[in-house]
Design a protein around this motif. Structure first.
Motif, PDB file in Angstrom:
ATOM      1  N   THR A 181      33.440 -45.830  10.417  1.00 50.45           N
ATOM      2  CA  THR A 181      33.316 -45.364  11.614  1.00 50.45           C
ATOM      3  C   THR A 181      31.823 -44.648  11.420  1.00 50.45           C
ATOM      4  N   GLY A 183      29.122 -44.681  12.147  1.00 57.13           N
ATOM      5  CA  GLY A 183      27.556 -44.988  12.808  1.00 57.13           C
ATOM      6  C   GLY A 183      26.748 -45.752  11.525  1.00 57.13           C
ATOM      7  N   THR A 185      24.174 -47.468   9.091  1.00 52.86           N
ATOM      8  CA  THR A 185      23.911 -49.525   8.450  1.00 52.86           C
ATOM      9  C   THR A 185      25.032 -50.032   7.564  1.00 52.86           C
ATOM     10  N   THR A 210      22.969 -45.990  12.988  1.00 56.11           N
ATOM     11  CA  THR A 210      22.390 -47.266  13.666  1.00 56.11           C
ATOM     12  C   THR A 210      23.215 -46.735  14.584  1.00 56.11           C
ATOM     13  N   ASN A 211      24.433 -46.273  15.432  1.00 61.06           N
ATOM     14  CA  ASN A 211      24.968 -46.460  16.237  1.00 61.06           C
ATOM     15  C   ASN A 211      25.587 -44.949  16.167  1.00 61.06           C
ATOM     16  N   PRO A 212      26.326 -44.564  17.504  1.00 62.08           N
ATOM     17  CA  PRO A 212      26.264 -43.188  17.775  1.00 62.08           C
ATOM     18  C   PRO A 212      27.652 -42.807  16.880  1.00 62.08           C
ATOM     19  N   THR A 215      31.874 -44.828  17.154  1.00 64.64           N
ATOM     20  CA  THR A 215      32.247 -45.587  18.399  1.00 64.64           C
ATOM     21  C   THR A 215      32.104 -46.851  17.781  1.00 64.64           C
ATOM     22  N   VAL A 216      31.608 -47.273  16.718  1.00 67.19           N
ATOM     23  CA  VAL A 216      32.175 -48.926  16.138  1.00 67.19           C
ATOM     24  C   VAL A 216      32.753 -48.501  14.961  1.00 67.19           C
ATOM     25  N   LEU A 218      32.236 -50.616  11.528  1.00 65.75           N
ATOM     26  CA  LEU A 218      30.955 -50.417  10.783  1.00 65.75           C
ATOM     27  C   LEU A 218      31.098 -49.942   9.183  1.00 65.75           C
TER      28      LEU A 218
END
Length: 576
Positions: A181, A183, A185, A210-212, A215-216, A218
């Motif tokens: 989590t 963020g 890539t 790639t993401n805050p 928040t996701v 990946l």
């Protein structure tokens, strides 16, 4: 509706030699609906046995063996899923099944097979490139540092690796990396984009998110590459030395490590034209790990089925095996605690994936941990039944483009999961759904009820994926069917769930619940219809103690009148 709350290798065994001492274990009536809590006794040592010796049904295991073996044969006009495999299943400290088939080396290049005389048969002690299963070894090394107080789970990574703070990563914590989590890539071509090992590591440290943060979910190799660097920095040793000294050597995993010394004992992987490596055999398949000299946090570990079994049992024992402790019990609990509740479906402990039906199948649940590897490896450890299923293949030999082996992973873990019996409370007739894809399994009974209606009661176990649904339906004409609302009661607590007549999802409770419903008066047919899709299967559905009681007394009792039921896709059983 959902029922749930919501080194260098060497030595090895001679061909055909078992790692574990044979022994006879008293049969025990463990079953799927009586899950264990806590850990196995720390003195538990693996031994060979039969499924029957520990109360398992051997039939689903034999089915799984045949299925996994069949994938080595190419279908008409197609290709085999893999050249060879080694599989191992264990329950309650007993290795109940092993299977070896096919070839460790079968192909000369991406399209040409070797003559039979030049092929290398698979053996039980064949050493496999574990690919991303290596992430578990790095994660354990990190959790050992947490246990020692040298690393904080919620502490920013940059506290230990200051250069990691580059490009706005200062708030990424150890937990973010372990649970994917952060963020980051998913992947970078480190092997082709950078010229040296130092430049490749620096590229990971300098990579922006790639993401805050947080928040996701990946999945990212960069997370574990970073953690591998962290372990090396804090231990003052290379990762392979740390894993050997603190994990594999204490546990006696003599065939596990990085950069194997004896190529001929390993399973070949892919023929690679770009980069120009030829047939990859005896060295790590993952290009980034290869460019990092075979030792990286995300890939590089080689192991055998028997060595991985030792690791699995050590975790089931609470972090210890044969007197050697690699983690304390609290640390093992952290490994299998879901830190990703904000990302349903992506359950994750510290390094370990949790409750992933797509490869854990009938063993899946909140306390089922494991991982897969790109080369065709997988391990599933079910703490609720103290079982594990290990399937090692070389599916990328000779080409990664030949496809996924998830169906074999499901079959192997599912065979062990379905071998765990579902035992009704008392001596009652029960029906269990058969493990079939894309079907409607129907259990039905005709009823003639008084005008005042009747009350239905039955006991239910439902362990399904979200898209496989059990529906209770009634019909007066056999053509039009109506859902019958259900009331679900959970014995042992005060919960009562109102359902619309359908049940799906895998609650992970693995116990009988009580279902109740009001039925309208008149002549009708009542049916339990279980619909599955073509994707994955959970453990399935069982029903027992079906009683319909009207104003005049009992109308149907499944124990006394089971012959009035018609079943398609359900199997009737009676166990005491």
């Amino acid at each position: 509706m959902n029922l749930s709350r919501r080194v260098v290798l060497g030595g090895g065994l001679a061909a055909g030699t078992a790692l574990f001492a044979p022994g006879v274990v008293a049969a025990r009536a463990d079953d799927f609906t009586r899950p264990f809590t806590g850990f196995a006794p720390p003195s538990t040592v693996l031994r060979e046995g039969t499924p029957q010796s520990v109360g398992l049904d051997p039939a689903p295991i034999e089915v799984a063996k045949r299925q996994v073996l069949s994938h080595q044969v190419a279908p008409a006009g197609g290709r085999p899923l893999y050249p060879g495999h080694v599989g191992l299943m264990a329950h309650d400290g007993v290795v109940v099944a092993t299977q070896v088939g096919g070839y460790a080396l079968r192909y000369r290049n991406a399209t040409e097979e070797l003559p039979e005389s030049e092929r290398v048969p698979m053996r039980r002690d064949t050493i496999f490139d574990m690919a991303s299963v290596s992430k578990l070894f790095t994660s354990i090394a990190v959790v050992q540092l947490i246990e020692e107080g040298r690393v904080g789970l919620e502490t920013p990574v940059a506290t230990y690796l200051p250069e990691f703070a580059a490009a706005g990563k200062g708030s990424v914590t150890i937990r973010h990396l372990l649970t994917h989590t952060s963020g980051f890539t998913s992947w970078l071509p480190l092997y082709s984009r950078y010229a040296t090992k130092a430049a490749r590591i620096a590229a990971v440290m300098n990579q922006p998110l790639t993401n805050p943060v947080g928040t996701v979910y990946l999945y990212s190799d960069l997370n574990l590459i970073t953690l591998g660097v962290l372990v090396e920095r804090l231990r003052g040793q290379s990762l392979d030395e740390v894993v050997a000294a603190r994990l594999t050597q204490p546990l006696g995993m003599t065939d596990t490590g990085y950069n194997p010394a004896v190529k001929e004992r390993t399973a070949a992987t892919e023929y690679q034209a770009v980069p120009a490596r030829g047939m990859v055999w005896g060295e790590v398949h993952d290009e980034n790990a290869w460019s990092l000299e075979g030792v990286a946090g995300h890939a590089g570990v080689f192991s055998t089925a028997d060595d991985m079994a030792i690791l699995a049992q050590a975790l089931l024992n609470g972090g210890t095996y044969r007197g050697a402790r690699i983690l304390d019990r609290k640390s093992v609990s952290l490994l299998i605690t879901n830190f990703n509740e904000a990302f349903p479906g992506d359950d994750h402990g510290l390094g370990f994936e949790l409750n992933q039906v797509w490869y854990m199948d009938a063993l899946s649940g909140p306390r089922t941990a494991g991982h897969t590897g790109y080369t065709g490896t997988s391990i599933v450890i079910d703490f609720s039944s103290r079982s594990f299923a290990i399937l090692l293949t070389n599916r990328v030999h000779p080409s990664r483009a030949w496809g996924s082996i998830n169906v074999a992973r499901q079959e192997w873990a599912g065979g062990l999961g379905r071998a765990l019996p579902i035992t009704p409370r008392g001596n009652h007739v029960a029906w269990e759904t058969e493990p079939l894809h894309a079907t409607n399994a129907v259990l039905s009974v005709p009823l003639t009820l008084p005008a005042t209606g009747a009350r239905l009661g039955f006991d239910l176990v439902a362990e399904t994926e979200e898209t496989d649904v059990l529906r209770l339906e009634s019909s007066t004409d056999g053509t039009s069917w109506t859902l019958v609302p259900l009331e679900i009661r959970h014995p042992g607590d005060t919960r009562t769930g109102e359902e619309d007549g359908s049940v799906s999802g895998t609650p992970g409770e693995r116990r009988w619940v009580q279902a109740r419903a009001d039925l309208a008066g008149g002549q009708q047919t009542l049916r339990w219809r279980y619909s599955t899709d073509g994707n994955t299967l959970g453990r399935g559905v069982s029903v027992t103690r079906i009683r319909v009681v009207g104003q005049g007394g009992v109308v149907v009792d499944s124990d006394a009148s089971s012959a009035t039921f018609t079943a398609s896709g359900w199997t009737k059983t009676s166990r005491s």
